[in-house]
Each structure stands twice: as structure tokens, then as C-alpha cells.
Design a protein around this motif. Sequence first.
Motif, PDB file in Angstrom:
ATOM      1  N   VAL A 231       0.801  -0.808  -0.118  1.00 38.76           N
ATOM      2  CA  VAL A 231       0.017   0.559  -0.189  1.00 38.76           C
ATOM      3  C   VAL A 231       1.125   0.912  -0.009  1.00 38.76           C
ATOM      4  O   VAL A 231       0.485   1.969  -0.741  1.00 38.76           O
ATOM      5  CB  VAL A 231      -1.057   0.128   1.385  1.00 38.76           C
ATOM      6  CG1 VAL A 231      -1.541   1.467   1.331  1.00 38.76           C
ATOM      7  CG2 VAL A 231      -1.923  -1.381   0.983  1.00 38.76           C
TER       8      VAL A 231
ATOM      9  N   THR B 235       2.538   1.804  -3.478  1.00 37.15           N
ATOM     10  CA  THR B 235       1.331   1.624  -4.260  1.00 37.15           C
ATOM     11  C   THR B 235       1.189   3.659  -4.227  1.00 37.15           C
ATOM     12  O   THR B 235       0.927   3.878  -4.869  1.00 37.15           O
ATOM     13  CB  THR B 235       0.727   1.094  -4.384  1.00 37.15           C
ATOM     14  OG1 THR B 235       0.805  -0.111  -4.253  1.00 37.15           O
ATOM     15  CG2 THR B 235      -0.274   1.317  -5.749  1.00 37.15           C
TER      16      THR B 235
ATOM     17  N   ARG C  65     -11.513   9.788  -6.195  1.00 36.11           N
ATOM     18  CA  ARG C  65     -12.038   8.435  -5.961  1.00 36.11           C
ATOM     19  C   ARG C  65     -11.862   7.664  -7.474  1.00 36.11           C
ATOM     20  O   ARG C  65     -11.986   6.164  -7.846  1.00 36.11           O
ATOM     21  CB  ARG C  65     -13.499   8.577  -5.426  1.00 36.11           C
ATOM     22  CG  ARG C  65     -14.387   9.469  -6.428  1.00 36.11           C
ATOM     23  CD  ARG C  65     -15.691   9.120  -6.456  1.00 36.11           C
ATOM     24  NE  ARG C  65     -16.521  10.368  -7.591  1.00 36.11           N
ATOM     25  CZ  ARG C  65     -16.307  11.586  -7.257  1.00 36.11           C
ATOM     26  NH1 ARG C  65     -15.327  12.484  -6.914  1.00 36.11           N
ATOM     27  NH2 ARG C  65     -16.940  12.056  -8.409  1.00 36.11           N
TER      28      ARG C  65
ATOM     29  N   TRP D  35      -9.065   4.989  -6.727  1.00 31.80           N
ATOM     30  CA  TRP D  35     -10.326   3.797  -6.136  1.00 31.80           C
ATOM     31  C   TRP D  35     -10.184   2.052  -6.439  1.00 31.80           C
ATOM     32  O   TRP D  35      -9.526   1.729  -6.216  1.00 31.80           O
ATOM     33  CB  TRP D  35     -10.791   3.810  -5.285  1.00 31.80           C
ATOM     34  CG  TRP D  35     -11.079   5.165  -4.057  1.00 31.80           C
ATOM     35  CD1 TRP D  35      -9.747   5.068  -4.261  1.00 31.80           C
ATOM     36  CD2 TRP D  35     -11.390   5.843  -3.925  1.00 31.80           C
ATOM     37  NE1 TRP D  35      -9.979   7.111  -3.655  1.00 31.80           N
ATOM     38  CE2 TRP D  35     -11.079   6.586  -3.187  1.00 31.80           C
ATOM     39  CE3 TRP D  35     -13.322   5.332  -2.955  1.00 31.80           C
ATOM     40  CZ2 TRP D  35     -12.019   7.860  -2.039  1.00 31.80           C
ATOM     41  CZ3 TRP D  35     -13.981   5.937  -2.326  1.00 31.80           C
ATOM     42  CH2 TRP D  35     -13.053   7.128  -1.788  1.00 31.80           C
ATOM     43  N   GLY D  36     -10.680   1.780  -7.639  1.00 34.38           N
ATOM     44  CA  GLY D  36     -11.322   1.000  -7.922  1.00 34.38           C
ATOM     45  C   GLY D  36     -10.052  -0.108  -8.236  1.00 34.38           C
ATOM     46  O   GLY D  36      -9.333  -1.501  -8.622  1.00 34.38           O
TER      47      GLY D  36
ATOM     48  N   LEU E  10      -6.571   0.972  -7.781  1.00 31.60           N
ATOM     49  CA  LEU E  10      -5.505   0.824  -7.111  1.00 31.60           C
ATOM     50  C   LEU E  10      -6.053   0.055  -5.747  1.00 31.60           C
ATOM     51  O   LEU E  10      -4.132  -1.204  -6.246  1.00 31.60           O
ATOM     52  CB  LEU E  10      -6.033   1.777  -5.987  1.00 31.60           C
ATOM     53  CG  LEU E  10      -4.471   3.110  -6.033  1.00 31.60           C
ATOM     54  CD1 LEU E  10      -3.524   3.239  -7.012  1.00 31.60           C
ATOM     55  CD2 LEU E  10      -4.532   3.552  -5.114  1.00 31.60           C
ATOM     56  N   ALA E  11      -7.039  -0.533  -5.719  1.00 27.24           N
ATOM     57  CA  ALA E  11      -7.421  -1.500  -4.877  1.00 27.24           C
ATOM     58  C   ALA E  11      -7.183  -2.948  -5.284  1.00 27.24           C
ATOM     59  O   ALA E  11      -6.791  -3.848  -5.050  1.00 27.24           O
ATOM     60  CB  ALA E  11      -8.856  -1.759  -4.376  1.00 27.24           C
TER      61      ALA E  11
ATOM     62  N   LEU F  43      -2.828  -3.983  -6.069  1.00 29.21           N
ATOM     63  CA  LEU F  43      -2.685  -4.128  -4.795  1.00 29.21           C
ATOM     64  C   LEU F  43      -3.163  -5.409  -4.416  1.00 29.21           C
ATOM     65  O   LEU F  43      -2.230  -5.735  -4.303  1.00 29.21           O
ATOM     66  CB  LEU F  43      -3.638  -2.970  -3.685  1.00 29.21           C
ATOM     67  CG  LEU F  43      -2.886  -2.807  -2.270  1.00 29.21           C
ATOM     68  CD1 LEU F  43      -1.616  -2.125  -2.944  1.00 29.21           C
ATOM     69  CD2 LEU F  43      -3.865  -2.012  -1.733  1.00 29.21           C
ATOM     70  N   ILE F  44      -4.384  -5.564  -4.553  1.00 31.06           N
ATOM     71  CA  ILE F  44      -4.984  -7.447  -4.337  1.00 31.06           C
ATOM     72  C   ILE F  44      -4.130  -8.137  -5.137  1.00 31.06           C
ATOM     73  O   ILE F  44      -3.472  -9.244  -4.633  1.00 31.06           O
ATOM     74  CB  ILE F  44      -6.505  -7.365  -4.351  1.00 31.06           C
ATOM     75  CG1 ILE F  44      -7.254  -8.225  -3.235  1.00 31.06           C
ATOM     76  CG2 ILE F  44      -6.717  -7.694  -5.795  1.00 31.06           C
ATOM     77  CD1 ILE F  44      -8.181  -8.603  -2.829  1.00 31.06           C
TER      78      ILE F  44
END
Lengths: 252, 269
Positions: free
Chosen positions: B172, B175, B191, B194-195, B197-198, B201-202
Motif C-alpha cells: 500500500v 503504491t 475516487r 480507487w478501483g 488501485l485496490a 494492490l490485491i
Amino acid sequence: MSHHKLEAKDLHYSYPDDHEAVKGMSFCIHHGESVGIIGANGAGKSTLLMLLMGVLFPSQGEVCVGDVHVTKKTLPMIRQRLGMVFQDPDDQLFMSTVYDDVAFGPRNYKLDEKEVETRVLHALELVGILHLKDRAPFKLSGGEKRAAAIASVLSMHPDVLVMDEPTAALDPKSRRRVMKLLTSFKHTKIITSHDLDMIYEMCDRTIVIKNGEIAADGVTSEILVNAQLMDECGLEVPLAMQNCPVCGSAKE
Amino acid sequence: MANIMNSLYNMRLLDDLARQETIIHKLHPLMKLLTTVSFLTVVVSFGRYEISGLLPLFVYPVMVFSLAELPLKPILLRILLVSPFIIGIGILNPFFDQQIYRLGGMEISRGWLTFLSILIKSGLTVTAALLLIASTGMDRLAGALRMLKIPRIFVLQLLLTYRYISVLMEEVARTLRAYSLRAPNQKGVHRSAWGSLAGQLILRTFDRAQRIYEAMCLRGFTGEYETGGFKEIRVWDIAYWAGWMLFFVAARLYNIPMVIGSLITGVIR
């Protein structure tokens, strides 16, 4: 010493997305050899290492360590004899102290705690970081982390050391120290790297990989100076062998 | 971002603290675990209006803090981290439970009393858990859990989660650093990003976790987490546990502040 040889016979491997990363590789590495595996990014070096270590299984062909085939059943024995040092030491150091990390392998093989201690201290002494044994791995410098990762493999007393980019991301002095350390080992060594100068100094034999196939396999001093071969495989002649960058005069 | 890196560093502080060599650190992990579990049981066994009975139990964390030579501030900060959840749970009590309760000369609603009791209980339990980790270390704690025959799958889950939290947080931080360097005028993450990035990350965390797992397997990991065994349980370890047990039982059976109070008033009379 046939039980120390490592043999790949017609290896093929495709990823689930049908990308064929390894296409019919065959070679045999004998006891005590130092072999460099080189190739451009995406040539299939890492996949080959994973196949040798039994992390991946070939879709065709087989890997033999000594006279034993690498299968799910023989994995515990194979992994005791083959030690792999990862490219990123942070992947390899997951315990809370250096000591526990180096002891992780021997403990998994249910060795007596006295024997574990002997092995850990010996491995740490070999790589010269005995004084760091109680430190947390995440607090070490890059060179120290690399040494700790190598110790964590040495403590398992492997016959073959497999190393993925052992000198990557190290400063020149640490790089030299790691190279000295590796040269001092009498193990069979398999080293993948883009540091061709290091391969040139440390490996007697080099295997060049191109698009999942072996493009050349032979004596390092002959292969690495072959400018045409190097160029075709997305590589370069080692810096130490190139002409003088200032006056352009050729090496003698 | 700096906050994330700080909390990452702070999280590992508990591991560092666990490496000290004080009288508490040298105790057998199993006995410390049993003492903590006994303490938690006693704390939660008090009824919701019994605040004065809870007070003597503060002796336990205070003693452990001082004997284990643990720094007060970082551990208190961690307790504060969970406080919003606790307040969220208890804050409605004063509105729903409006019966009057007399405390000395004051009249307060019972709701405030239960709220206070929730705060005290959560403070005590969270502190005890943190003290256990900071004086034992996660690895040895896992070994103690295995000695209690807790199934290895649960112990392993606990350990790997503890390890992987730092892996996730490092990813995190990296990134976010890359994001902020290319979005200098933004506060936080927009925002619209967000999608992805998440998602990134996963995926990265999966990759990293996969490599760590491979590194473990290559060194003979078969599902059992070997911590190298423990020293034998000494008489002193048992005495430590037994001593605290006596105190906890006494604190549960008798309202110690009341007893002390009546003793003092008796003497004065």
C-alpha cells in the motif's frame, strides 16, 4: 557422483493463459559445476528455475536430481538437496529474527534443536553475519539481507545452490562480497542473472535461453564473447570484455 | 502515506519489544498465555453495572508494564486505535438505558454506567492482549497455542495473517507513494482511481504472498509451523500463573475497594 547431477529432459511448460514459457529444454549439470543461466526478460529463466525446484511441474518432459525424478512424492527429499535463494530476500525472510529464519528449514525437517543450533550458527558464520543473529530481518541492509537469505538455504545443507539474481540491487562492495562468498562454496551452483560480468567471473558454463528454448550451452568464456549470439538473444557482451568506452581500443 | 509507513514501523515495534530479556519476557509463553486468558475471563465476567469491582484488575496491566519494562506511550496509542469501535458500540447506551442510578450524592443514568463499564473492560482486555504480544512475540505465542492443542490450521492462519499484514501495508505504501509523486496537487487518492488501485494492490499482494509461500515450501514447510520447542516449565512460571489466578479469583469474589473502604472506616471508628 551421479547422485549429485541435475538433469532436465525435454522440458515443456505452458502457463494457464496458454503462453508457452519453456519449449523443450534439455541439459545435464554435474557435481561441482557452476552454471550461469542467462537470457532477456521473459526468456523463461524464472520458469525454468521453478520447474527445477518443483514449484511448477512440466507439462511434458522431466527433471531428475541424481536418479530421482521430481514428483510431488519426492519433493521433500528434492528440496532438502536443492536450496534456492530468491531474487528478493524479503520474500525469503519471513520470521521475526535472523536466527529463526535460518532455523526455519532445519526445524521443518524435524532436526534436534541442538543440531538446528549448530547448523544455524555455522551457516551464519559462513556468510559472515553471526553478529546479526538476533536482529529483525527487515532492519538489515540489502547486502546483509542477501547474506541472511543465503544462510537460510545453507543451513539445510543442500548439494545444489540455485540462485535467482544473487547480485541484483546490491551496491558494488556488497556485490563483490556476495560474489566472493559464492565462489568460496564448493556446491554445485546454478545462477540466473543479467549481471553478465558476474556470470563471466563465477561460472565455467553458461546456458543462454531465448524464447523458452536453449540458444547456446557451453563454456562461458566462449559464449559471452560471441557478440552476435548475445545480440540475437537480447543480451550484450559483458562490460569487462567490451572495448574501452573512452578511446574505443579493443581488449587484448 | 507517511502515516502508513509509521504504522508499519510501529506494528513491528511489538516484535522488537518482545525480544527484551526482562523477568516477564523470560516466563514460559504458555503460562503467560494462560494468565492472560484467565484475566480476560474474569474481566468479561463482571456484570455491566459492576464498575468498582473492575478497578483492582488494573493492578495486572500496571505490574506487567513495569516488570516487562514496556514503553507506555506506543501501547496506549494502540489501545486508542480501537477506541472508536468501542465508543461506537457503547455510545447509544446512555440514550436507551435512562434509569437513574445513585453514585454517592450524584444521580446518573444507568446507560452512562454501562458505557463506562464497556470502556473499562475493553481497555483492560485490549491492554492485556497487547502486553502478551509485546512480552512474548507472535512466534512463541503460536508455539504456546499449539501446546494447548489448538488446531494448527488456526494457529497458522493467525501467524500468516500477522506476517502478511506487513506485506500488504508495504505494498500500500509503495503504491501510494508512486501515486502521490504523479499527483502532487491532490489530497489523498481520487475516487476514480480507487478501483484500479485496490485491484492492483490485491493482485500484487497475491503475488507476494505466493512467493513467500513458495519460499516456505522450498525449505520443507508442510503446514506445521516449527518454533523450535520451549524450555521446560519451571516452578517460577507456575507460581506466576497461580499468583495471578489467586488475585483474579479474589477480585472476582470480593469487591476489594469496598473491603478496603470498610476496613479503613472501621479503623477510624
